[in-house]
Write a protein that holds these residues in place. Structure first.
Motif, mmCIF file in Angstrom:
data_model
loop_
_atom_site.group_PDB
_atom_site.id
_atom_site.type_symbol
_atom_site.label_atom_id
_atom_site.label_comp_id
_atom_site.label_asym_id
_atom_site.label_seq_id
_atom_site.Cartn_x
_atom_site.Cartn_y
_atom_site.Cartn_z
ATOM 1 N N TYR A 41 -9.702 -5.582 0.143
ATOM 2 C CA TYR A 41 -8.601 -6.549 0.177
ATOM 3 C C TYR A 41 -7.279 -5.836 0.442
ATOM 4 C CZ TYR A 41 -4.933 -9.660 -1.450
ATOM 5 O OH TYR A 41 -3.774 -10.408 -1.531
ATOM 6 N N LEU A 42 -7.047 -4.728 -0.257
ATOM 7 C CA LEU A 42 -5.805 -3.982 -0.045
ATOM 8 C C LEU A 42 -5.701 -3.481 1.395
ATOM 9 C CD1 LEU A 42 -5.553 -1.952 -3.383
ATOM 10 C CD2 LEU A 42 -4.131 -3.877 -2.665
ATOM 11 N N GLU A 43 -6.819 -3.034 1.933
ATOM 12 C CA GLU A 43 -6.816 -2.580 3.328
ATOM 13 C C GLU A 43 -6.381 -3.699 4.262
ATOM 14 O OE1 GLU A 43 -7.168 0.215 4.756
ATOM 15 O OE2 GLU A 43 -8.107 1.556 3.295
ATOM 16 N N SER A 44 -6.789 -4.927 3.945
ATOM 17 C CA SER A 44 -6.404 -6.055 4.788
ATOM 18 C C SER A 44 -4.919 -6.377 4.668
ATOM 19 C CB SER A 44 -7.229 -7.291 4.422
ATOM 20 O OG SER A 44 -6.833 -7.826 3.158
ATOM 21 N N GLN A 45 -4.281 -5.838 3.601
ATOM 22 C CA GLN A 45 -2.854 -6.068 3.373
ATOM 23 C C GLN A 45 -2.046 -4.774 3.553
ATOM 24 O OE1 GLN A 45 -1.784 -9.237 2.536
ATOM 25 N NE2 GLN A 45 -3.925 -9.864 2.793
ATOM 26 N N ARG A 46 -2.600 -3.860 4.358
ATOM 27 C CA ARG A 46 -1.984 -2.530 4.497
ATOM 28 C C ARG A 46 -0.536 -2.598 4.962
ATOM 29 N NH1 ARG A 46 -3.218 2.917 5.211
ATOM 30 N NH2 ARG A 46 -5.420 2.573 4.730
ATOM 31 N N ASP A 47 -0.203 -3.506 5.841
ATOM 32 C CA ASP A 47 1.166 -3.605 6.343
ATOM 33 C C ASP A 47 2.153 -3.909 5.217
ATOM 34 O OD1 ASP A 47 0.269 -3.097 8.858
ATOM 35 O OD2 ASP A 47 0.328 -5.178 9.546
ATOM 36 N N PRO A 86 1.515 -0.388 2.101
ATOM 37 C CA PRO A 86 0.980 0.842 2.710
ATOM 38 C C PRO A 86 0.821 1.995 1.720
ATOM 39 C CG PRO A 86 3.283 0.490 3.329
ATOM 40 C CD PRO A 86 2.825 -0.755 2.660
ATOM 41 N N THR A 87 1.766 2.132 0.797
ATOM 42 C CA THR A 87 1.686 3.250 -0.149
ATOM 43 C C THR A 87 0.548 3.056 -1.133
ATOM 44 O OG1 THR A 87 4.093 3.458 0.015
ATOM 45 C CG2 THR A 87 3.015 4.645 -1.776
ATOM 46 N N VAL A 88 0.386 1.836 -1.635
ATOM 47 C CA VAL A 88 -0.699 1.537 -2.575
ATOM 48 C C VAL A 88 -2.051 1.814 -1.925
ATOM 49 C CG1 VAL A 88 -1.826 -0.288 -3.908
ATOM 50 C CG2 VAL A 88 0.668 -0.169 -3.830
ATOM 51 N N VAL A 89 -2.224 1.389 -0.694
ATOM 52 C CA VAL A 89 -3.489 1.583 0.008
ATOM 53 C C VAL A 89 -3.742 3.068 0.241
ATOM 54 C CG1 VAL A 89 -4.741 1.148 2.146
ATOM 55 C CG2 VAL A 89 -3.381 -0.677 1.105
ATOM 56 N N ALA A 90 -2.718 3.781 0.672
ATOM 57 C CA ALA A 90 -2.882 5.189 1.032
ATOM 58 C C ALA A 90 -3.237 6.059 -0.160
ATOM 59 C CB ALA A 90 -1.603 5.707 1.689
ATOM 60 N N ASN A 91 -2.847 5.645 -1.345
ATOM 61 C CA ASN A 91 -3.066 6.488 -2.523
ATOM 62 C C ASN A 91 -4.240 6.048 -3.392
ATOM 63 O OD1 ASN A 91 -0.767 8.640 -2.794
ATOM 64 N ND2 ASN A 91 0.181 6.787 -1.964
ATOM 65 N N ASN A 92 -5.089 5.195 -2.848
ATOM 66 C CA ASN A 92 -6.365 4.891 -3.496
ATOM 67 C C ASN A 92 -6.175 4.370 -4.923
ATOM 68 O OD1 ASN A 92 -9.088 4.753 -3.017
ATOM 69 N ND2 ASN A 92 -9.528 6.748 -3.913
ATOM 70 N N TYR A 93 -5.241 3.457 -5.066
ATOM 71 C CA TYR A 93 -4.829 2.954 -6.381
ATOM 72 C C TYR A 93 -5.994 2.440 -7.223
ATOM 73 C CZ TYR A 93 -2.933 -0.605 -9.587
ATOM 74 O OH TYR A 93 -2.666 -1.383 -10.659
ATOM 75 N N LEU A 94 -6.819 1.572 -6.660
ATOM 76 C CA LEU A 94 -7.886 0.951 -7.445
ATOM 77 C C LEU A 94 -9.029 1.904 -7.767
ATOM 78 C CD1 LEU A 94 -8.348 -2.658 -6.007
ATOM 79 C CD2 LEU A 94 -7.455 -1.997 -8.237
#
Length: 242
Positions: A199-205, A208-216
């Motif tokens: 889901y986060l990948e689909s909201q990358r725009d 971007p920082t949350v997705v890039a740092n593997n938050y979940l």
């Protein structure tokens, strides 16, 4: 059964609202009786900790605790006035499981780290205990206060006083209690993690920082706690050099 439940509820309300003295178990004298009672406070606390470990905070009631001890509710109420008292006593017993270091280290930072890490391990052994702050009851038992005395004396030796000492105490307290509460309650399955990351990948725009740092997916609780503690200790050290 309904009548007994109503009686127990009435006792809880009466003792906590009026004639039971101060609202904290540590500020009220123990009720004594002649002779040796078949039920002791130590037995109650041991049974309460076991019940809480097995079933959690929501399942603890005075009636269920009395049943576990094989006594009547009236007998239990002779020793502890409310469910809140039982929880206070149980939490303090946890802090008694691991004594504070017998001697101070040369560097107070080492003392602080030792105590905070021991505190975290105590909470992880009994994860229900990390929910205690939400009850808005201060921890005032003798075992906890022994830990707190060790911590604050180390902070004092490190060079903190007055407001800064108390602020550092609360920062460390919140780090332990918040981290252990989150670790104990946030248990994502591999599938939940995968779906969340997708889901986060689909909201990358947008994130971007949350997705890039593997938050979940970052569930290395030990490492994250250790790094967070280092941040706090570095900050405390910086404050002492001002």
């Amino acid at each position: 059964m309904i009548l007994e439940a109503n009686v127990i509820a009435d006792k809880e309300r009466t003792r906590s609202q009026s004639g039971g003295g101060p609202g904290n178990v540590w500020l009220r004298p123990s009720r004594g009786r002649k002779g040796e009672p078949p039920l002791t406070r130590d037995r109650i606390v041991h049974a309460a900790v076991a019940l809480l470990d097995e079933e959690g905070m929501d399942r603890l009631t005075m009636r269920r605790l009395a049943e576990r001890l094989q006594v009547g509710a009236t007998t239990l109420y002779w020793h502890v006035a409310t469910k809140g008292d039982v929880i206070d006593l149980a939490v303090d017993a946890i802090f008694g499981e691991t004594p504070v270091p017998a001697h101070h280290a040369r560097n107070p930072r080492d003392d602080i780290a030792t105590l905070v890490n021991g505190w975290r391990q105590a909470m992880l052994r009994h994860p229900w205990a990390a929910t205690v702050p939400s009850r808005q009851r201060p921890l005032m038992g003798p075992n906890f206060l022994t830990w707190m005395e060790f911590l604050q004396s180390a902070l004092l030796r490190a060079g903190l006083t007055d407001k800064r000492l108390n602020a550092a105490t609360w920062a460390l307290y919140n780090h332990v209690m918040g981290a252990t509460a989150t670790q104990s309650s946030l248990q994502l399955s591999a599938e939940e993690t995968r779906l969340g990351q997708a889901y986060l990948e689909s909201q990358r725009d947008q994130y971007p920082t949350v997705v890039a740092n593997n938050y979940l997916a970052d569930d290395d609780w030990d490492a994250n706690f250790a790094v967070g503690l280092e941040f706090l200790l570095d900050g405390i050290e910086a404050q002492t050099k001002r």
